[in-house]
Design a protein around this motif. Structure first.
Motif, mmCIF file in Angstrom:
data_model
loop_
_atom_site.group_PDB
_atom_site.id
_atom_site.type_symbol
_atom_site.label_atom_id
_atom_site.label_comp_id
_atom_site.label_asym_id
_atom_site.label_seq_id
_atom_site.Cartn_x
_atom_site.Cartn_y
_atom_site.Cartn_z
ATOM 1 N N GLU A 195 0.831 -1.203 0.000
ATOM 2 C CA GLU A 195 0.000 0.000 0.000
ATOM 3 C C GLU A 195 0.862 1.249 0.000
ATOM 4 O O GLU A 195 0.574 2.230 -0.694
ATOM 5 N N HIS A 196 1.941 1.220 0.792
ATOM 6 C CA HIS A 196 2.866 2.353 0.875
ATOM 7 C C HIS A 196 3.528 2.610 -0.480
ATOM 8 O O HIS A 196 3.607 3.762 -0.932
ATOM 9 N N LEU A 197 3.978 1.549 -1.135
ATOM 10 C CA LEU A 197 4.646 1.696 -2.433
ATOM 11 C C LEU A 197 3.684 2.231 -3.493
ATOM 12 O O LEU A 197 4.063 3.070 -4.318
ATOM 13 N N LEU A 198 2.440 1.766 -3.468
ATOM 14 C CA LEU A 198 1.447 2.232 -4.425
ATOM 15 C C LEU A 198 1.037 3.681 -4.149
ATOM 16 O O LEU A 198 0.898 4.488 -5.073
ATOM 17 N N ALA A 199 0.842 4.012 -2.871
ATOM 18 C CA ALA A 199 0.411 5.355 -2.510
ATOM 19 C C ALA A 199 1.437 6.412 -2.893
ATOM 20 O O ALA A 199 1.084 7.527 -3.299
ATOM 21 N N HIS A 200 2.715 6.069 -2.789
ATOM 22 C CA HIS A 200 3.784 7.002 -3.130
ATOM 23 C C HIS A 200 4.192 6.897 -4.608
ATOM 24 O O HIS A 200 5.141 7.554 -5.023
ATOM 25 N N LYS A 201 3.463 6.060 -5.342
ATOM 26 C CA LYS A 201 3.732 5.864 -6.772
ATOM 27 C C LYS A 201 5.162 5.368 -7.032
ATOM 28 O O LYS A 201 5.778 5.701 -8.032
ATOM 29 N N ALA A 217 10.473 7.234 -9.994
ATOM 30 C CA ALA A 217 10.503 7.750 -8.605
ATOM 31 C C ALA A 217 10.794 6.631 -7.627
ATOM 32 O O ALA A 217 11.521 6.810 -6.640
ATOM 33 N N GLY A 218 10.207 5.454 -7.882
ATOM 34 C CA GLY A 218 10.451 4.322 -7.015
ATOM 35 C C GLY A 218 11.885 3.830 -7.092
ATOM 36 O O GLY A 218 12.481 3.488 -6.075
#
Length: 226
Positions: A195-201, A217-218
Protein backbone atom coordinates in the motif's frame (compact mmCIF):
# COMPACT_ATOMS: atom_id res chain seq x y z
CA UNK A 1 33.95 -30.02 7.07
CA UNK A 2 34.67 -27.52 9.80
CA UNK A 3 31.71 -26.82 12.09
CA UNK A 4 29.80 -29.99 11.15
CA UNK A 5 29.58 -32.73 13.86
CA UNK A 6 31.50 -35.90 12.98
CA UNK A 7 28.40 -38.13 12.88
CA UNK A 8 26.59 -35.69 10.61
CA UNK A 9 29.67 -35.33 8.43
CA UNK A 10 29.93 -39.10 8.00
CA UNK A 11 26.22 -39.35 7.08
CA UNK A 12 26.60 -36.56 4.55
CA UNK A 13 29.72 -38.11 3.06
CA UNK A 14 27.93 -41.46 2.68
CA UNK A 15 24.91 -39.88 0.98
CA UNK A 16 27.05 -37.72 -1.29
CA UNK A 17 28.83 -40.79 -2.54
CA UNK A 18 26.03 -40.95 -5.10
CA UNK A 19 26.41 -38.53 -8.02
CA UNK A 20 22.66 -37.94 -8.40
CA UNK A 21 22.20 -36.97 -4.75
CA UNK A 22 25.19 -34.66 -4.89
CA UNK A 23 23.81 -33.00 -8.01
CA UNK A 24 20.38 -32.56 -6.40
CA UNK A 25 21.94 -30.81 -3.41
CA UNK A 26 24.22 -28.78 -5.67
CA UNK A 27 21.16 -27.53 -7.59
CA UNK A 28 19.79 -26.12 -4.32
CA UNK A 29 22.91 -24.17 -3.33
CA UNK A 30 21.53 -20.96 -4.85
CA UNK A 31 18.96 -20.84 -2.04
CA UNK A 32 15.93 -21.35 -4.28
CA UNK A 33 13.30 -23.92 -3.43
CA UNK A 34 12.57 -26.44 -6.18
CA UNK A 35 10.01 -29.15 -6.88
CA UNK A 36 10.87 -32.82 -7.30
CA UNK A 37 10.29 -32.58 -11.06
CA UNK A 38 12.65 -29.61 -11.33
CA UNK A 39 15.32 -31.44 -9.36
CA UNK A 40 14.85 -34.48 -11.59
CA UNK A 41 15.49 -32.23 -14.59
CA UNK A 42 18.54 -30.64 -12.94
CA UNK A 43 20.03 -34.05 -12.10
CA UNK A 44 19.01 -35.57 -15.47
CA UNK A 45 17.29 -38.38 -13.56
CA UNK A 46 13.89 -40.08 -13.74
CA UNK A 47 11.06 -38.94 -11.47
CA UNK A 48 11.06 -42.30 -9.66
CA UNK A 49 14.81 -42.27 -9.10
CA UNK A 50 14.74 -38.66 -7.92
CA UNK A 51 11.90 -39.39 -5.50
CA UNK A 52 13.93 -42.20 -3.94
CA UNK A 53 16.97 -39.95 -3.51
CA UNK A 54 14.86 -37.14 -2.05
CA UNK A 55 13.43 -39.50 0.58
CA UNK A 56 16.94 -40.49 1.64
CA UNK A 57 18.07 -36.89 1.85
CA UNK A 58 14.96 -35.92 3.83
CA UNK A 59 15.36 -38.83 6.24
CA UNK A 60 18.96 -37.78 6.83
CA UNK A 61 17.86 -34.24 7.67
CA UNK A 62 19.70 -32.68 4.73
CA UNK A 63 16.58 -31.28 3.06
CA UNK A 64 13.60 -29.25 4.22
CA UNK A 65 10.16 -29.37 2.57
CA UNK A 66 7.86 -26.38 2.13
CA UNK A 67 4.28 -27.36 1.34
CA UNK A 68 2.27 -24.66 -0.40
CA UNK A 69 -1.10 -25.63 -1.82
CA UNK A 70 -0.68 -28.72 -3.99
CA UNK A 71 3.03 -28.22 -4.34
CA UNK A 72 6.02 -29.42 -2.33
CA UNK A 73 9.25 -27.46 -2.60
CA UNK A 74 12.64 -28.69 -1.41
CA UNK A 75 15.43 -26.58 0.08
CA UNK A 76 18.67 -27.34 1.91
CA UNK A 77 17.95 -27.92 5.59
CA UNK A 78 20.60 -25.52 6.90
CA UNK A 79 23.68 -23.46 6.01
CA UNK A 80 25.78 -26.27 7.49
CA UNK A 81 24.48 -28.63 4.82
CA UNK A 82 25.41 -26.14 2.11
CA UNK A 83 28.90 -25.81 3.59
CA UNK A 84 29.30 -29.60 3.66
CA UNK A 85 28.14 -29.96 0.05
CA UNK A 86 30.55 -27.27 -1.12
CA UNK A 87 33.41 -28.85 0.84
CA UNK A 88 32.69 -32.27 -0.59
CA UNK A 89 32.40 -30.95 -4.14
CA UNK A 90 35.64 -29.02 -3.72
CA UNK A 91 37.45 -32.35 -3.40
CA UNK A 92 36.77 -32.80 -7.10
CA UNK A 93 35.78 -36.41 -6.62
CA UNK A 94 32.88 -36.16 -9.06
CA UNK A 95 31.07 -33.81 -11.38
CA UNK A 96 28.48 -31.45 -9.91
CA UNK A 97 27.07 -30.32 -13.23
CA UNK A 98 23.37 -29.56 -12.72
CA UNK A 99 21.19 -28.63 -15.65
CA UNK A 100 19.61 -25.19 -15.33
CA UNK A 101 15.89 -25.41 -14.62
CA UNK A 102 14.03 -23.51 -17.37
CA UNK A 103 11.48 -20.84 -16.48
CA UNK A 104 8.33 -20.02 -18.47
CA UNK A 105 7.38 -17.02 -16.32
CA UNK A 106 7.20 -13.73 -18.29
CA UNK A 107 9.93 -11.31 -17.27
CA UNK A 108 7.44 -8.59 -16.28
CA UNK A 109 5.56 -10.89 -13.91
CA UNK A 110 8.76 -12.34 -12.52
CA UNK A 111 10.09 -8.87 -11.72
CA UNK A 112 7.14 -7.42 -9.77
CA UNK A 113 3.55 -8.49 -9.18
CA UNK A 114 0.93 -8.77 -6.47
CA UNK A 115 0.48 -11.96 -4.48
CA UNK A 116 -3.00 -11.51 -2.98
CA UNK A 117 -2.45 -8.14 -1.25
CA UNK A 118 1.34 -8.05 -0.94
CA UNK A 119 4.39 -7.57 -3.18
CA UNK A 120 5.97 -10.54 -4.95
CA UNK A 121 8.63 -11.23 -7.54
CA UNK A 122 12.29 -10.27 -7.80
CA UNK A 123 11.56 -6.75 -6.57
CA UNK A 124 10.03 -8.12 -3.36
CA UNK A 125 13.00 -10.40 -2.74
CA UNK A 126 15.51 -7.60 -3.39
CA UNK A 127 13.60 -5.19 -1.16
CA UNK A 128 13.53 -7.68 1.72
CA UNK A 129 17.24 -8.29 1.24
CA UNK A 130 17.92 -4.57 1.54
CA UNK A 131 15.75 -4.21 4.65
CA UNK A 132 17.55 -7.16 6.23
CA UNK A 133 21.05 -5.93 5.32
CA UNK A 134 20.29 -2.54 6.84
CA UNK A 135 19.17 -4.17 10.08
CA UNK A 136 15.50 -3.23 9.72
CA UNK A 137 14.19 -6.77 9.42
CA UNK A 138 15.09 -10.04 11.13
CA UNK A 139 13.80 -13.47 10.16
CA UNK A 140 13.14 -16.92 11.51
CA UNK A 141 12.21 -20.07 9.61
CA UNK A 142 8.57 -19.01 9.34
CA UNK A 143 8.35 -15.23 9.59
CA UNK A 144 9.95 -11.82 9.47
CA UNK A 145 10.03 -9.33 12.34
CA UNK A 146 10.90 -5.69 12.73
CA UNK A 147 14.03 -4.77 14.64
CA UNK A 148 14.01 -1.60 16.80
CA UNK A 149 15.54 0.22 13.82
CA UNK A 150 12.81 -1.26 11.64
CA UNK A 151 10.12 0.02 14.01
CA UNK A 152 11.57 3.53 13.65
CA UNK A 153 11.75 3.14 9.87
CA UNK A 154 8.05 2.26 9.78
CA UNK A 155 7.21 5.40 11.73
CA UNK A 156 9.22 7.44 9.22
CA UNK A 157 7.30 5.83 6.37
CA UNK A 158 3.94 6.41 8.00
CA UNK A 159 3.32 2.70 8.62
CA UNK A 160 1.65 2.01 11.99
CA UNK A 161 3.21 -1.32 12.97
CA UNK A 162 1.37 -1.37 16.29
CA UNK A 163 -2.03 -1.13 14.59
CA UNK A 164 -1.02 -3.82 12.12
CA UNK A 165 -0.18 -6.21 14.96
CA UNK A 166 -3.66 -5.74 16.43
CA UNK A 167 -5.31 -6.99 13.25
CA UNK A 168 -6.68 -10.52 13.16
CA UNK A 169 -4.04 -11.83 10.77
CA UNK A 170 -0.38 -12.81 10.92
CA UNK A 171 1.98 -9.83 11.10
CA UNK A 172 4.77 -10.74 8.67
CA UNK A 173 4.77 -14.46 7.72
CA UNK A 174 6.95 -15.82 4.96
CA UNK A 175 5.27 -16.68 1.68
CA UNK A 176 7.22 -18.71 -0.85
CA UNK A 177 7.58 -16.79 -4.10
CA UNK A 178 6.66 -19.20 -6.91
CA UNK A 179 8.89 -17.56 -9.53
CA UNK A 180 11.92 -16.68 -7.39
CA UNK A 181 11.56 -19.70 -5.06
CA UNK A 182 12.58 -17.62 -2.07
CA UNK A 183 10.29 -16.23 0.63
CA UNK A 184 8.71 -12.81 0.35
CA UNK A 185 6.71 -11.11 3.09
CA UNK A 186 2.96 -11.54 3.45
CA UNK A 187 0.61 -10.67 6.31
CA UNK A 188 -0.50 -7.27 7.54
CA UNK A 189 2.99 -5.77 7.25
CA UNK A 190 3.45 -7.11 3.72
CA UNK A 191 0.09 -5.63 2.69
CA UNK A 192 0.93 -2.29 4.32
CA UNK A 193 4.28 -2.17 2.54
CA UNK A 194 2.60 -2.66 -0.85
CA UNK A 195 0.00 0.00 0.00
CA UNK A 196 2.87 2.35 0.87
CA UNK A 197 4.65 1.70 -2.43
CA UNK A 198 1.45 2.23 -4.43
CA UNK A 199 0.41 5.35 -2.51
CA UNK A 200 3.78 7.00 -3.13
CA UNK A 201 3.73 5.86 -6.77
CA UNK A 202 6.95 3.90 -6.29
CA UNK A 203 5.21 1.05 -8.11
CA UNK A 204 2.10 1.17 -10.25
CA UNK A 205 -0.34 -1.36 -11.62
CA UNK A 206 -0.28 -2.26 -15.30
CA UNK A 207 -2.82 -3.72 -17.71
CA UNK A 208 -1.21 -7.13 -17.30
CA UNK A 209 -2.93 -9.23 -14.66
CA UNK A 210 -1.27 -8.63 -11.25
CA UNK A 211 1.89 -7.19 -12.84
CA UNK A 212 3.45 -4.10 -11.24
CA UNK A 213 5.93 -1.62 -12.67
CA UNK A 214 8.72 0.09 -10.74
CA UNK A 215 8.47 3.80 -11.52
CA UNK A 216 11.47 6.15 -11.94
CA UNK A 217 10.50 7.75 -8.61
CA UNK A 218 10.45 4.32 -7.02
CA UNK A 219 13.83 3.36 -8.46
CA UNK A 220 15.28 6.55 -6.98
CA UNK A 221 13.60 6.27 -3.58
CA UNK A 222 14.31 2.55 -3.13
CA UNK A 223 17.88 2.66 -4.45
CA UNK A 224 19.43 2.39 -0.93
CA UNK A 225 17.51 -0.86 -0.39
CA UNK A 226 17.93 -2.51 -3.80
Amino acid sequence: MTGVPHAEARAIATLLGDATRLTILWALLDGKARTASELAWAANASAQNTSMHLRKLLNAGLLHVIEQGRHRYFTLASPRVAMAVESFAALGAMSTEAREVPSSTPDTMRFARTCYDHLAGALAIDLLGGLTRQGLLAETEREFSLTPAGERWCVQQGIDAGALRRRRRAFAPKCLDWSERKPHMAGSLGAALLEHLLAHKYVERTREHRVLRLTPAGAQALRPLL
